[in-house]
Structure formats: C-alpha cells, structure tokens
Enzyme design. Structure first.
Site, PDB file in Angstrom:
ATOM      1  N   ASP A  62     -31.932  18.191  20.820  1.00  0.00           N
ATOM      2  CA  ASP A  62     -32.723  17.468  19.818  1.00  0.00           C
ATOM      3  C   ASP A  62     -31.864  16.385  19.166  1.00  0.00           C
ATOM      4  O   ASP A  62     -30.803  16.668  18.611  1.00  0.00           O
ATOM      5  CB  ASP A  62     -33.249  18.443  18.761  1.00  0.00           C
ATOM      6  CG  ASP A  62     -34.594  18.015  18.208  1.00  0.00           C
ATOM      7  OD1 ASP A  62     -34.945  16.822  18.341  1.00  0.00           O
ATOM      8  OD2 ASP A  62     -35.295  18.860  17.635  1.00  0.00           O
ATOM      9  N   ASP A  81     -26.070  18.946  23.327  1.00  0.00           N
ATOM     10  CA  ASP A  81     -27.168  19.243  22.417  1.00  0.00           C
ATOM     11  C   ASP A  81     -28.424  18.545  22.924  1.00  0.00           C
ATOM     12  O   ASP A  81     -28.329  17.592  23.714  1.00  0.00           O
ATOM     13  CB  ASP A  81     -26.790  18.739  21.008  1.00  0.00           C
ATOM     14  CG  ASP A  81     -27.880  18.990  20.001  1.00  0.00           C
ATOM     15  OD1 ASP A  81     -28.490  20.077  20.025  1.00  0.00           O
ATOM     16  OD2 ASP A  81     -28.138  18.081  19.173  1.00  0.00           O
TER      17      ASP A  81
HETATM   18 MG   LIG Z   1     -29.298  17.819  17.574  1.00  0.00          MG
END
Ligand SMILES: [Mg+2]
Length: 303
Positions: free
Chosen positions: A11, A9
């Site tokens: 962010d 991932d």
């Molecule tokens: Mg995230």
C-alpha cells in the site's frame, strides 16, 4: 554466487487503494523475469495470501501466493511456536482467522490464551468489552501491527493500532506486536527468502514501519514518495533510508536493482550517483565530496 532480494511494501508502493501506481507492475514483473527473490510484505491482516495475490494479478502483476508475506502469517507462526495448539479470541478478519487456523489455533469466545487484534471493520463495542475482560482475566494481548490508521479513498480510517490502544488503555496491559517494524516479521520473511541482511533491500513508503524495520535489520532501504511520506518529512527522523525515489517505477531497469548478475548487486552502494545520497557516512565510504547530499536521495508457509 552472491544474491540479492527484496521485501516490498504494497500500500503506497505498488498501489493506492485499488489503483496501481504507474510502473509498479513493470518493476515487479522484471523481478519475476530475473528470478530475483522477493516478498510483498504487508501489515494488513485482513486478506489471505490468495486474496492479496488475486488483487495484484488483477492489476497486471504476475504475483502468486508464494510471494506474499502478511503480518497475520507472522503473528500466527509466532503464536504457534510460543504455545502450540493454543486458543485465540480474534478481533480481525479472514486473513488472520485463516492464518491462525492454518497454524493449529482454535478460535474461541471464552477463556482464550490470547486476544489477537488485526485490521478490520468488524469491531463492535461488545467485542471490545469481551476482549477487555479476557485480558484482565489473563489472556495475552497480541497485535498484528500497530499502524494507527489506514489510508482509504475517503481519507484515514482507524487502524489496528488504534483498536489496540483502546484495549491497552482499558486494561493497563501493553500489547505485543508482530507486524512491521517488528524484527520478528521482517527477519522471518528475509530468512524464508534465504537471504542475509546484506543481501536484502526493503522498499516502502512509511518511515515508521518499512524503513525503521529495514534499518534495524541492517538491510538496505529505499523510500518511495508515492505513499504517506513526503521528502520534507525526512528531517524529523533520526534514521534515514539509503535511497529516496519518487516512485518504485524509478527502479525499473535500474542498474542498482538486483538481477541474476551478482556483480551488479554485490555492493549496490558502489554504483550510487552522488545526487542520490542522503547519508554523510555513505559519502565518506565511497569518497564523494561536498554538497550533493541534500537531494535525497523480500517455503514452508502454511497460511
Ligand atoms: Mg505502505
């Protein structure tokens, strides 16, 4: 030779907003140096692969478009398989529009096959009104993801899931979502890397998407605490990540992180320290005892 790779991932893991999380660049560049397969897996459909790669490069990460897998790509590929050459009314931005076009879809303002909702700031009440009437007339409601909100420098803003919830409430129709934790997106990314579930580790900061998706696929999961999830939040979930680390920077030069040296990654659990463990079953598997478990312990892509 056995191999291992990552679905990572971004962010809350690599950056927060426009700020690099210290050490994330070193970890990712190490994966690149070691030719470890990985994808950055994002539920943000706003940006194209090129946009995302540029953002990462500006942060000192040598990522290329081929390293990016977005929920917009997953959504567009899925629709192209379900109904080749279809039409869509889109509430979303460039990344989603680009992916749909690249997969043979036309964007229309009336009688679409699908109403497709993604991240963005372009929503107007008029668009919601159009979408509602199209769905009532029979257009299928598709969500790139169901994230209810997105963190920004100024606090939360409504996410794709919030927009979708409004259309669901207005029409009584449930959306079909493609983004994390949907196995459709996560499995597609894993398969494109040429990895089995056993050969894949998911790294994320969100229990409800990254970790849940990884657990459902049978992958190893690593939760980082640089995003929305706090260590004390873990007790509220029926599922746990295999490891919890303060930051992705902690995985740099970590003997348990995949390298081209297959022997080191064949069974990442074998080298876990007892103070990294949170799963009782894992303790049993490797024969650890006692009370140490409380310290919680990644083509042919056209878009
Ligand atoms: Mg995230």
């Amino acid at each position: 030779m056995s191999k291992h790779g990552y679905l990572i991932d971004m962010d809350g893991v690599i950056y927060r907003g426009s700020e690099l999380i210290p050490g994330a660049d070193r970890f990712v560049n190490q994966l690149l140096d070691r030719e470890t397969p990985f994808f950055f897996l994002t539920n943000n459909s706003q940006r194209t692969r090129r946009d995302v790669a540029t953002k990462l490069q500006r942060m000192g990460i040598r990522a290329e478009e081929k390293h990016i897998f977005t929920c917009a790509m997953a959504t567009a590929r899925f629709l192209a398989k379900q109904k080749p050459g279809g039409t869509a009314y889109v509430i979303g931005e460039g990344g989603l529009l680009n992916a749909l076009h690249a997969n043979g879809y036309s964007i229309v303002d009336s009688d679409p096959d699908y109403v497709v909702v993604g991240e963005g700031r372009t929503l107007t009440f008029e668009m919601a009104e159009h979408a509602t009437r199209m769905i009532v007339k029979g257009a299928r409601l598709i969500a790139t993801n169901m994230d209810p909100n997105c963190p920004t420098h100024h606090g939360l803003r409504p996410g794709c899931g919030a927009i979708v919830a409004m259309l669901e409430a207005a029409t009584g129709v449930k959306a079909f979502s493609l983004g994390k934790p949907s196995p459709i997106m996560m499995r597609a990314a894993r398969k494109e890397l040429g990895l089995s579930a056993d050969e894949c580790t998911v790294i994320g900061d969100t229990m409800e998407t990254d970790i849940l998706g990884g657990v459902q696929m049978g992958c190893q999961t690593i939760l980082v605490l640089t995003g929305g999830t706090k260590r004390e939040d873990l007790e509220h979930f029926a599922y746990r990540p295999d490891r919890v680390v303060d930051s992705i920077a902690d995985l740099y030069d970590d003997g348990r992180v995949a390298t081209k040296d297959a022997a080191r990654v064949k069974n990442p659990l074998k080298s876990l320290r007892t103070d990294d463990l949170i799963l009782g079953s894992v303790e049993l598997t490797i024969g650890c005892s006692g009370d140490h478990h409380t310290d919680a312990t990644l083509s042919s892509s056209p878009s």
